[in-house]
Design a protein around this motif. Structure first.
Motif, PDB file in Angstrom:
ATOM      1  N   GLU A   5       0.845  -1.210   0.000  1.00  0.00           N
ATOM      2  CA  GLU A   5       0.000   0.000   0.000  1.00  0.00           C
ATOM      3  C   GLU A   5       0.876   1.254   0.000  1.00  0.00           C
ATOM      4  OE1 GLU A   5      -4.114  -1.028   2.353  1.00  0.00           O
ATOM      5  OE2 GLU A   5      -2.270  -0.947   3.520  1.00  0.00           O
ATOM      6  N   LEU A   6       1.905   1.175   0.823  1.00  0.00           N
ATOM      7  CA  LEU A   6       2.830   2.310   0.921  1.00  0.00           C
ATOM      8  C   LEU A   6       3.547   2.536  -0.406  1.00  0.00           C
ATOM      9  CD1 LEU A   6       4.769   2.484   4.249  1.00  0.00           C
ATOM     10  CD2 LEU A   6       5.257   3.973   2.351  1.00  0.00           C
ATOM     11  N   ASP A   7       4.031   1.427  -0.954  1.00  0.00           N
ATOM     12  CA  ASP A   7       4.767   1.479  -2.214  1.00  0.00           C
ATOM     13  C   ASP A   7       3.871   2.018  -3.333  1.00  0.00           C
ATOM     14  OD1 ASP A   7       7.258   0.856  -3.548  1.00  0.00           O
ATOM     15  OD2 ASP A   7       6.074  -0.616  -4.658  1.00  0.00           O
ATOM     16  N   CYS A   8       2.636   1.532  -3.346  1.00  0.00           N
ATOM     17  CA  CYS A   8       1.688   1.950  -4.383  1.00  0.00           C
ATOM     18  C   CYS A   8       1.391   3.449  -4.262  1.00  0.00           C
ATOM     19  CB  CYS A   8       0.410   1.120  -4.236  1.00  0.00           C
ATOM     20  SG  CYS A   8      -0.818   1.561  -5.426  1.00  0.00           S
ATOM     21  N   GLY A   9       1.169   3.907  -3.037  1.00  0.00           N
ATOM     22  CA  GLY A   9       0.867   5.324  -2.806  1.00  0.00           C
ATOM     23  C   GLY A   9       2.011   6.229  -3.223  1.00  0.00           C
ATOM     24  N   LEU A  10       3.233   5.790  -2.934  1.00  0.00           N
ATOM     25  CA  LEU A  10       4.390   6.637  -3.255  1.00  0.00           C
ATOM     26  C   LEU A  10       4.786   6.551  -4.734  1.00  0.00           C
ATOM     27  CD1 LEU A  10       6.525   5.973  -0.057  1.00  0.00           C
ATOM     28  CD2 LEU A  10       5.500   8.150  -0.731  1.00  0.00           C
ATOM     29  N   SER A  11       4.359   5.469  -5.379  1.00  0.00           N
ATOM     30  CA  SER A  11       4.711   5.305  -6.805  1.00  0.00           C
ATOM     31  C   SER A  11       3.803   6.123  -7.712  1.00  0.00           C
ATOM     32  CB  SER A  11       4.588   3.844  -7.225  1.00  0.00           C
ATOM     33  OG  SER A  11       5.389   3.044  -6.426  1.00  0.00           O
ATOM     34  N   GLN A  12       2.652   6.527  -7.188  1.00  0.00           N
ATOM     35  CA  GLN A  12       1.717   7.296  -8.029  1.00  0.00           C
ATOM     36  C   GLN A  12       2.397   8.578  -8.497  1.00  0.00           C
ATOM     37  OE1 GLN A  12      -1.383   6.233  -8.904  1.00  0.00           O
ATOM     38  NE2 GLN A  12      -0.966   4.376  -7.734  1.00  0.00           N
ATOM     39  N   ALA A  13       2.585   8.677  -9.810  1.00  0.00           N
ATOM     40  CA  ALA A  13       3.254   9.870 -10.340  1.00  0.00           C
ATOM     41  C   ALA A  13       2.267  11.035 -10.357  1.00  0.00           C
ATOM     42  CB  ALA A  13       3.766   9.593 -11.742  1.00  0.00           C
ATOM     43  N   ASP A  14       2.633  12.129  -9.783  1.00  0.00           N
ATOM     44  CA  ASP A  14       1.800  13.334  -9.888  1.00  0.00           C
ATOM     45  C   ASP A  14       2.709  14.478 -10.315  1.00  0.00           C
ATOM     46  OD1 ASP A  14       3.208  13.623  -7.512  1.00  0.00           O
ATOM     47  OD2 ASP A  14       1.633  14.814  -6.583  1.00  0.00           O
ATOM     48  N   ASP A  15       3.481  14.181 -11.365  1.00  0.00           N
ATOM     49  CA  ASP A  15       4.478  15.140 -11.821  1.00  0.00           C
ATOM     50  C   ASP A  15       3.847  16.438 -12.332  1.00  0.00           C
ATOM     51  OD1 ASP A  15       6.349  13.343 -11.101  1.00  0.00           O
ATOM     52  OD2 ASP A  15       6.860  12.678 -13.127  1.00  0.00           O
ATOM     53  N   ILE A  16       4.626  17.471 -12.284  1.00  0.00           N
ATOM     54  CA  ILE A  16       4.161  18.766 -12.797  1.00  0.00           C
ATOM     55  C   ILE A  16       4.969  19.131 -14.045  1.00  0.00           C
ATOM     56  CG2 ILE A  16       3.323  19.627 -10.574  1.00  0.00           C
ATOM     57  CD1 ILE A  16       5.929  21.256 -10.354  1.00  0.00           C
ATOM     58  N   VAL A  17       4.423  20.044 -14.802  1.00  0.00           N
ATOM     59  CA  VAL A  17       5.112  20.502 -16.017  1.00  0.00           C
ATOM     60  C   VAL A  17       5.623  21.919 -15.732  1.00  0.00           C
ATOM     61  CG1 VAL A  17       4.809  21.060 -18.463  1.00  0.00           C
ATOM     62  CG2 VAL A  17       3.566  19.139 -17.453  1.00  0.00           C
ATOM     63  N   PRO A  18       6.900  22.179 -16.023  1.00  0.00           N
ATOM     64  CA  PRO A  18       7.403  23.540 -15.770  1.00  0.00           C
ATOM     65  C   PRO A  18       6.606  24.571 -16.572  1.00  0.00           C
ATOM     66  CG  PRO A  18       9.195  22.051 -16.386  1.00  0.00           C
ATOM     67  CD  PRO A  18       7.923  21.304 -16.598  1.00  0.00           C
ATOM     68  N   SER A  19       6.475  25.756 -16.036  1.00  0.00           N
ATOM     69  CA  SER A  19       5.716  26.792 -16.741  1.00  0.00           C
ATOM     70  C   SER A  19       6.404  27.143 -18.060  1.00  0.00           C
ATOM     71  CB  SER A  19       5.552  28.026 -15.866  1.00  0.00           C
ATOM     72  OG  SER A  19       6.816  28.459 -15.453  1.00  0.00           O
ATOM     73  N   SER A  20       5.636  27.707 -18.986  1.00  0.00           N
ATOM     74  CA  SER A  20       6.133  27.870 -20.355  1.00  0.00           C
ATOM     75  C   SER A  20       7.416  28.714 -20.448  1.00  0.00           C
ATOM     76  CB  SER A  20       5.039  28.466 -21.228  1.00  0.00           C
ATOM     77  OG  SER A  20       4.605  29.666 -20.649  1.00  0.00           O
ATOM     78  N   GLY A  21       7.528  29.718 -19.620  1.00  0.00           N
ATOM     79  CA  GLY A  21       8.710  30.592 -19.742  1.00  0.00           C
ATOM     80  C   GLY A  21       9.890  30.153 -18.899  1.00  0.00           C
ATOM     81  N   PHE A  22       9.837  28.932 -18.383  1.00  0.00           N
ATOM     82  CA  PHE A  22      10.865  28.501 -17.434  1.00  0.00           C
ATOM     83  C   PHE A  22      12.278  28.552 -18.035  1.00  0.00           C
ATOM     84  CE2 PHE A  22      13.579  25.358 -15.413  1.00  0.00           C
ATOM     85  CZ  PHE A  22      13.472  25.725 -14.095  1.00  0.00           C
ATOM     86  N   SER A  23      12.451  27.857 -19.167  1.00  0.00           N
ATOM     87  CA  SER A  23      13.817  27.780 -19.719  1.00  0.00           C
ATOM     88  C   SER A  23      14.311  29.153 -20.158  1.00  0.00           C
ATOM     89  CB  SER A  23      13.878  26.782 -20.873  1.00  0.00           C
ATOM     90  OG  SER A  23      13.068  27.212 -21.923  1.00  0.00           O
ATOM     91  N   VAL A  24      13.382  29.990 -20.649  1.00  0.00           N
ATOM     92  CA  VAL A  24      13.782  31.338 -21.092  1.00  0.00           C
ATOM     93  C   VAL A  24      14.281  32.150 -19.900  1.00  0.00           C
ATOM     94  CG1 VAL A  24      12.940  33.486 -22.137  1.00  0.00           C
ATOM     95  CG2 VAL A  24      12.140  31.288 -23.012  1.00  0.00           C
ATOM     96  N   SER A  25      13.536  32.046 -18.781  1.00  0.00           N
ATOM     97  CA  SER A  25      13.962  32.835 -17.611  1.00  0.00           C
ATOM     98  C   SER A  25      15.286  32.314 -17.051  1.00  0.00           C
ATOM     99  CB  SER A  25      12.876  32.838 -16.531  1.00  0.00           C
ATOM    100  OG  SER A  25      12.789  31.579 -15.931  1.00  0.00           O
ATOM    101  N   VAL A  26      15.489  30.989 -17.109  1.00  0.00           N
ATOM    102  CA  VAL A  26      16.772  30.436 -16.636  1.00  0.00           C
ATOM    103  C   VAL A  26      17.901  30.951 -17.528  1.00  0.00           C
ATOM    104  CG1 VAL A  26      18.143  28.330 -16.334  1.00  0.00           C
ATOM    105  CG2 VAL A  26      15.768  28.358 -15.611  1.00  0.00           C
ATOM    106  N   MET A  27      17.683  30.902 -18.836  1.00  0.00           N
ATOM    107  CA  MET A  27      18.741  31.334 -19.755  1.00  0.00           C
ATOM    108  C   MET A  27      19.045  32.822 -19.624  1.00  0.00           C
ATOM    109  SD  MET A  27      20.104  28.813 -20.979  1.00  0.00           S
ATOM    110  CE  MET A  27      21.314  29.643 -22.003  1.00  0.00           C
ATOM    111  N   ARG A  28      17.993  33.597 -19.289  1.00  0.00           N
ATOM    112  CA  ARG A  28      18.213  35.029 -19.081  1.00  0.00           C
ATOM    113  C   ARG A  28      19.193  35.239 -17.912  1.00  0.00           C
ATOM    114  NH1 ARG A  28      12.661  37.317 -19.069  1.00  0.00           N
ATOM    115  NH2 ARG A  28      12.542  36.631 -21.214  1.00  0.00           N
ATOM    116  N   ARG A  29      18.971  34.475 -16.865  1.00  0.00           N
ATOM    117  CA  ARG A  29      19.860  34.590 -15.693  1.00  0.00           C
ATOM    118  C   ARG A  29      21.281  34.141 -16.032  1.00  0.00           C
ATOM    119  NH1 ARG A  29      17.081  32.184 -10.382  1.00  0.00           N
ATOM    120  NH2 ARG A  29      19.090  32.718  -9.493  1.00  0.00           N
ATOM    121  N   ILE A  30      21.336  33.035 -16.805  1.00  0.00           N
ATOM    122  CA  ILE A  30      22.659  32.511 -17.201  1.00  0.00           C
ATOM    123  C   ILE A  30      23.399  33.534 -18.062  1.00  0.00           C
ATOM    124  CG2 ILE A  30      23.840  30.695 -18.560  1.00  0.00           C
ATOM    125  CD1 ILE A  30      22.596  29.379 -16.186  1.00  0.00           C
ATOM    126  N   GLU A  31      22.662  34.098 -19.038  1.00  0.00           N
ATOM    127  CA  GLU A  31      23.302  35.045 -19.950  1.00  0.00           C
ATOM    128  C   GLU A  31      23.771  36.297 -19.223  1.00  0.00           C
ATOM    129  OE1 GLU A  31      20.317  35.250 -22.957  1.00  0.00           O
ATOM    130  OE2 GLU A  31      20.947  33.298 -23.730  1.00  0.00           O
TER     131      GLU A  31
END
Lengths: 102, 183
Positions: A5-31
């Motif tokens: 039961e524990l294993d099953c509960g923790l295995s349930q993926a409830d992943d999120i998707v990064p917001s659309s501007g995520f990579s752009v904002s990261v690259m802005r900081r990098i640049e």
């Protein structure tokens, strides 16, 4: 509550998707970091003469001070001391100017 | 993209970045943004915080890139760095614990759903001591691959197995009464 039961509960993926501007904002900081000028190194080459003069003046000053005490010849020794002090101040000013200039 | 191709692509990108092509880092960000945001999400259970921390992970990776020796996969190195960033952030500002008793009980007007039960379980993981929490988070993040979890944590597999076992025991003790409410 068993292992499965524990294993099953923790295995349930409830992943999120990064917001659309995520990579752009990261690259802005990098640049902006990549574009930033590196810190200016201390100009040792220009500062050395000033440092040497300052040290030499301080040694002269100390010598003059000890001589004036030992021989109680106050006037010439004082001149020496004052002259050395002036050179020391001038040398330190030179070091300061050299460090300030890019 | 196959695993080998991804590893090669990472090495190529890193080589380009180290040669001065800052823009090549964007490919790394695009490839790893979802896993990194999700790793942070598993540590915080807070979308805003996860998205706030993930850019810091990439920024630190950017700064530390010359230190990556290439003896492990780039992803392992990046995940290990992400775990360190998340740990530091959690020490600085811990996740607010939601009291389990504050949630509606099964005997109330509505029954708890499976999703709610799983959320309680995931939040309970965050209340475990750091070493057990990290083992559980990484084991499930890596789709139950002990080897990957151990490599990310920089620990022997045996240690990770022992920590997982202890973590499950702690979770069982913590949640048994709440779990019964779902039956």
């Amino acid at each position: 509550m068993n292992h499965d039961e524990l294993d099953c509960g923790l295995s349930q993926a409830d992943d999120i998707v990064p917001s659309s501007g995520f990579s752009v904002s990261v690259m802005r900081r990098i640049e902006s970091e990549a574009g930033a000028l590196p810190p200016i190194p201390f100009p040792w080459l220009r500062a050395w003469p000033g440092i040497c003069l300052a040290l030499a003046s301080l040694v002269l000053l100390a010598t003059a001070a000890s001589n004036s005490r030992a021989h109680s010849v106050a006037v010439p020794a004082l001149f020496w001391a004052l002259g050395s002090a002036l050179v020391a101040v001038a040398s330190l000013t030179l070091v300061f100017i050299a460090a300030k200039r890019p | 993209m196959s695993l080998t191709a991804a590893v090669d692509a990472d090495r190529l990108c890193v080589a380009k970045v180290l040669a001065g092509d800052a823009a090549a880092f964007e490919e790394i960000v695009r490839r790893w943004q979802t896993p990194i945001v999700n790793l942070a999400w598993r540590f915080f259970r807070d979308r805003d915080r996860a998205e706030e921390i993930a850019p810091d992970v990439f920024l630190r990776a950017w700064r530390a890139l010359p230190q990556w020796r290439g003896d492990s996969a780039f992803s392992t190195w990046l995940f290990a760095l992400a775990v360190n960033v998340c740990r530091s952030e959690l020490r600085r500002r811990p996740v607010l614990a939601i009291p389990l008793g504050g949630l509606p009980s099964a005997g109330a007007d509505h029954s708890r759903s499976g999703d709610e039960r799983d959320e309680i379980l995931r939040r309970a993981v965050l209340t475990l001591p750091e070493k057990y929490r990290d083992a559980i988070v990484l084991f499930y993040f890596h789709d139950k691959d002990i080897g990957d979890a151990a490599r990310t944590l920089g620990l022997p597999e045996g240690t990770v197995k022992a920590r997982l076992s202890r973590a499950r025991e702690l979770l069982r003790k913590k949640l048994t009464s709440q779990w019964e409410a779902f039956r």
